[in-house]
Write a protein that holds these residues in place. Structure first.
Motif, PDB file in Angstrom:
ATOM      1  N   UNK A  95      -4.331 -47.863  -6.281  1.00 16.70           N
ATOM      2  CA  UNK A  95      -5.645 -48.540  -5.962  1.00 16.70           C
ATOM      3  C   UNK A  95      -6.403 -47.879  -5.022  1.00 16.70           C
ATOM      4  N   UNK A  96      -7.737 -48.300  -5.020  1.00 17.65           N
ATOM      5  CA  UNK A  96      -8.626 -47.676  -3.936  1.00 17.65           C
ATOM      6  C   UNK A  96      -9.211 -48.649  -3.313  1.00 17.65           C
ATOM      7  N   UNK A  97      -9.642 -48.496  -1.995  1.00 16.87           N
ATOM      8  CA  UNK A  97     -10.721 -49.446  -1.498  1.00 16.87           C
ATOM      9  C   UNK A  97     -12.106 -48.648  -1.509  1.00 16.87           C
ATOM     10  N   UNK A  98     -13.001 -49.142  -2.255  1.00 14.70           N
ATOM     11  CA  UNK A  98     -14.257 -48.627  -2.438  1.00 14.70           C
ATOM     12  C   UNK A  98     -15.076 -48.509  -1.068  1.00 14.70           C
ATOM     13  N   UNK A  99     -15.747 -47.430  -0.747  1.00 16.92           N
ATOM     14  CA  UNK A  99     -16.637 -47.507   0.602  1.00 16.92           C
ATOM     15  C   UNK A  99     -17.284 -48.557   1.001  1.00 16.92           C
ATOM     16  N   UNK A 100     -16.755 -48.915   2.179  1.00 16.37           N
ATOM     17  CA  UNK A 100     -17.396 -50.095   2.965  1.00 16.37           C
ATOM     18  C   UNK A 100     -16.456 -51.256   2.581  1.00 16.37           C
ATOM     19  N   UNK A 101     -15.400 -51.296   2.023  1.00 15.72           N
ATOM     20  CA  UNK A 101     -14.456 -52.221   1.554  1.00 15.72           C
ATOM     21  C   UNK A 101     -12.911 -51.980   2.237  1.00 15.72           C
ATOM     22  N   UNK A 102     -12.142 -52.962   2.456  1.00 12.54           N
ATOM     23  CA  UNK A 102     -10.836 -52.626   2.906  1.00 12.54           C
ATOM     24  C   UNK A 102     -10.766 -51.484   4.137  1.00 12.54           C
ATOM     25  N   UNK A 103     -10.014 -50.542   3.817  1.00 10.33           N
ATOM     26  CA  UNK A 103      -9.803 -49.359   5.028  1.00 10.33           C
ATOM     27  C   UNK A 103     -10.758 -48.367   4.872  1.00 10.33           C
ATOM     28  N   UNK A 104     -11.645 -48.399   3.706  1.00  9.49           N
ATOM     29  CA  UNK A 104     -12.579 -47.194   3.428  1.00  9.49           C
ATOM     30  C   UNK A 104     -13.911 -47.454   4.288  1.00  9.49           C
ATOM     31  N   UNK A 105     -14.409 -46.414   5.111  1.00 13.70           N
ATOM     32  CA  UNK A 105     -15.611 -46.569   5.867  1.00 13.70           C
ATOM     33  C   UNK A 105     -16.623 -46.448   4.807  1.00 13.70           C
ATOM     34  N   UNK A 106     -17.890 -47.238   5.175  1.00  7.67           N
ATOM     35  CA  UNK A 106     -19.183 -46.998   4.149  1.00  7.67           C
ATOM     36  C   UNK A 106     -19.389 -45.473   4.095  1.00  7.67           C
ATOM     37  N   UNK A 107     -20.478 -45.303   2.819  1.00  3.82           N
ATOM     38  CA  UNK A 107     -20.685 -43.865   2.802  1.00  3.82           C
ATOM     39  C   UNK A 107     -22.107 -44.069   2.271  1.00  3.82           C
ATOM     40  N   UNK A 108     -23.088 -43.286   2.686  1.00  2.74           N
ATOM     41  CA  UNK A 108     -24.472 -43.048   2.001  1.00  2.74           C
ATOM     42  C   UNK A 108     -24.334 -42.435   0.734  1.00  2.74           C
ATOM     43  N   UNK A 109     -23.491 -41.572   0.521  1.00  2.00           N
ATOM     44  CA  UNK A 109     -23.588 -40.816  -0.597  1.00  2.00           C
ATOM     45  C   UNK A 109     -23.343 -42.016  -1.993  1.00  2.00           C
ATOM     46  N   UNK A 110     -22.759 -43.121  -1.714  1.00  2.00           N
ATOM     47  CA  UNK A 110     -22.654 -43.612  -2.911  1.00  2.00           C
ATOM     48  C   UNK A 110     -23.864 -44.749  -3.288  1.00  2.00           C
ATOM     49  N   UNK A 111     -25.107 -44.361  -2.549  1.00  2.00           N
ATOM     50  CA  UNK A 111     -26.268 -45.039  -2.745  1.00  2.00           C
ATOM     51  C   UNK A 111     -26.805 -44.752  -4.111  1.00  2.00           C
ATOM     52  N   UNK A 112     -26.392 -43.643  -4.482  1.00  2.00           N
ATOM     53  CA  UNK A 112     -26.870 -43.100  -5.917  1.00  2.00           C
ATOM     54  C   UNK A 112     -25.880 -43.042  -7.064  1.00  2.00           C
ATOM     55  N   UNK A 113     -26.241 -43.293  -8.149  1.00  2.00           N
ATOM     56  CA  UNK A 113     -25.406 -43.032  -9.267  1.00  2.00           C
ATOM     57  C   UNK A 113     -24.578 -41.846  -9.272  1.00  2.00           C
ATOM     58  N   UNK A 114     -25.403 -40.639  -9.096  1.00  2.00           N
ATOM     59  CA  UNK A 114     -24.548 -39.573  -9.152  1.00  2.00           C
ATOM     60  C   UNK A 114     -23.593 -39.496  -7.791  1.00  2.00           C
ATOM     61  N   UNK A 115     -23.827 -40.094  -6.876  1.00  2.00           N
ATOM     62  CA  UNK A 115     -22.855 -40.077  -5.879  1.00  2.00           C
ATOM     63  C   UNK A 115     -21.775 -40.746  -5.986  1.00  2.00           C
ATOM     64  N   UNK A 116     -21.831 -42.094  -6.778  1.00  2.00           N
ATOM     65  CA  UNK A 116     -20.516 -42.709  -6.973  1.00  2.00           C
ATOM     66  C   UNK A 116     -19.632 -42.049  -8.087  1.00  2.00           C
ATOM     67  N   UNK A 117     -20.535 -41.005  -9.023  1.00  2.00           N
ATOM     68  CA  UNK A 117     -19.584 -40.544  -9.887  1.00  2.00           C
ATOM     69  C   UNK A 117     -18.858 -39.237  -9.201  1.00  2.00           C
ATOM     70  N   UNK A 118     -19.505 -38.674  -8.330  1.00  2.00           N
ATOM     71  CA  UNK A 118     -18.848 -37.676  -7.568  1.00  2.00           C
ATOM     72  C   UNK A 118     -17.660 -38.292  -6.628  1.00  2.00           C
ATOM     73  N   UNK A 119     -17.885 -39.378  -6.118  1.00  2.00           N
ATOM     74  CA  UNK A 119     -16.781 -40.191  -5.287  1.00  2.00           C
ATOM     75  C   UNK A 119     -15.597 -40.257  -6.265  1.00  2.00           C
ATOM     76  N   UNK A 120     -15.693 -40.664  -7.441  1.00  2.00           N
ATOM     77  CA  UNK A 120     -14.592 -40.995  -8.305  1.00  2.00           C
ATOM     78  C   UNK A 120     -14.006 -39.731  -8.709  1.00  2.00           C
ATOM     79  N   UNK A 121     -14.858 -38.649  -8.959  1.00  2.00           N
ATOM     80  CA  UNK A 121     -14.135 -37.312  -9.396  1.00  2.00           C
ATOM     81  C   UNK A 121     -13.454 -36.835  -8.244  1.00  2.00           C
ATOM     82  N   UNK A 122     -13.885 -37.007  -7.042  1.00  2.00           N
ATOM     83  CA  UNK A 122     -13.223 -36.669  -5.860  1.00  2.00           C
ATOM     84  C   UNK A 122     -11.701 -37.292  -5.708  1.00  2.00           C
ATOM     85  N   UNK A 123     -11.857 -38.579  -5.948  1.00  2.00           N
ATOM     86  CA  UNK A 123     -10.586 -39.342  -5.778  1.00  2.00           C
ATOM     87  C   UNK A 123      -9.474 -38.713  -7.013  1.00  2.00           C
TER      88      UNK A 123
END
Length: 242
Positions: free
Chosen positions: A99-127
């Motif tokens: 289980x993960x904490x998405x950016x800005x939730x729990x222990x994960x810091x906010x991230x500007x990268x996930x403001x776009x759809x492509x950024x959110x896809x890249x984040x999950x690919x990285x995970x």
């Protein structure tokens, strides 16, 4: 030692302390008592540019091919799946569950990268890459649909299963886009969720390889209201994946 030398030494120690506190710590293992015999929870940060906190209950023996990645809704985080006993249950059944904490939730810091759809896809690919998850089943309640659905559309080849639980963002995609997805899907929702569950079901039902489970007397966070029924439905789906 002169006062000048002492001051320099003190400044150096202070800088070293601040540098140490600013660095992300390595993953750590902590044994969770009261959660059953030999249960170990691994926690840490992924290595990508957007460092994501994760927690994983290590199975005594991984006997199933599928590996399960849990996202979360707006009012929750990765700890929800540990408190609910979901991670522990899957690990006892031989599944790797993270289980993960998405950016800005729990222990994960906010991230500007996930403001776009492509950024959110890249984040999950990285995970998936950082945690070396393969044959992944993605569990996506509510808010996390804004991550899971674009990932499904663009990187569905990395998934062997998809479990949407009244996810957001279904309106962002056309019927034809859903029909093109062949990923085995379990659509879960609560009987008393009269808004997002109904809205999302209208689109998700166009997925060609899906089954639907309605949890009776359960609201939007149906997995919290009826955890036993939720776990039974999830395990039945996982156990029948190829």
């Amino acid at each position: 030692m002169t006062r000048y030398q002492a001051a320099l030494l003190g400044l150096g120690l202070l800088l070293m302390f601040l540098l140490y506190m600013g660095l992300p710590g390595p993953p750590k293992q902590t044994s969770q008592l009261g959660r059953g015999p030999n249960v170990t929870v691994l926690t840490g940060l992924t290595r990508g540019s957007s460092q994501i906190f994760y927690r994983e209950v290590l199975p005594l023996q991984q006997t199933h091919r599928a590996e399960v990645l849990f996202l979360h809704g707006k009012a929750f985080n990765s700890h929800t799946w540990e408190q609910l006993g979901t991670l522990q249950l899957l690990s006892k059944r031989g599944y790797r569950a993270v289980a993960v904490d998405l950016p800005g939730f729990g222990n994960s810091a906010p991230s500007k990268e996930v403001s776009t759809e492509s950024g959110r896809v890249e984040l999950l690919e990285g995970v998936l890459r950082d945690l070396q998850l393969q044959n992944t089943v993605l569990v996506s309640p509510s808010l996390s649909g804004s991550y899971a659905l674009p990932f499904l559309m663009q990187s569905h080849h990395q998934l062997c299963g998809f479990v949407p639980i009244a996810p957001t963002s279904t309106r962002n995609y056309a019927q034809e886009q859903f029909q093109a997805m062949k990923t085995p899907t379990l659509i879960l929702y609560g009987e008393l969720d009269h808004t997002l569950a109904r809205e999302s079901l209208q689109q998700l039902r166009h997925l060609p390889n899906h089954s639907v489970v309605k949890l009776h007397d359960a609201g939007h966070a149906c997995y919290l209201h009826k955890p036993e029924a939720f776990h039974l439905a999830l395990l039945a789906f996982l156990d029948h994946l190829p």
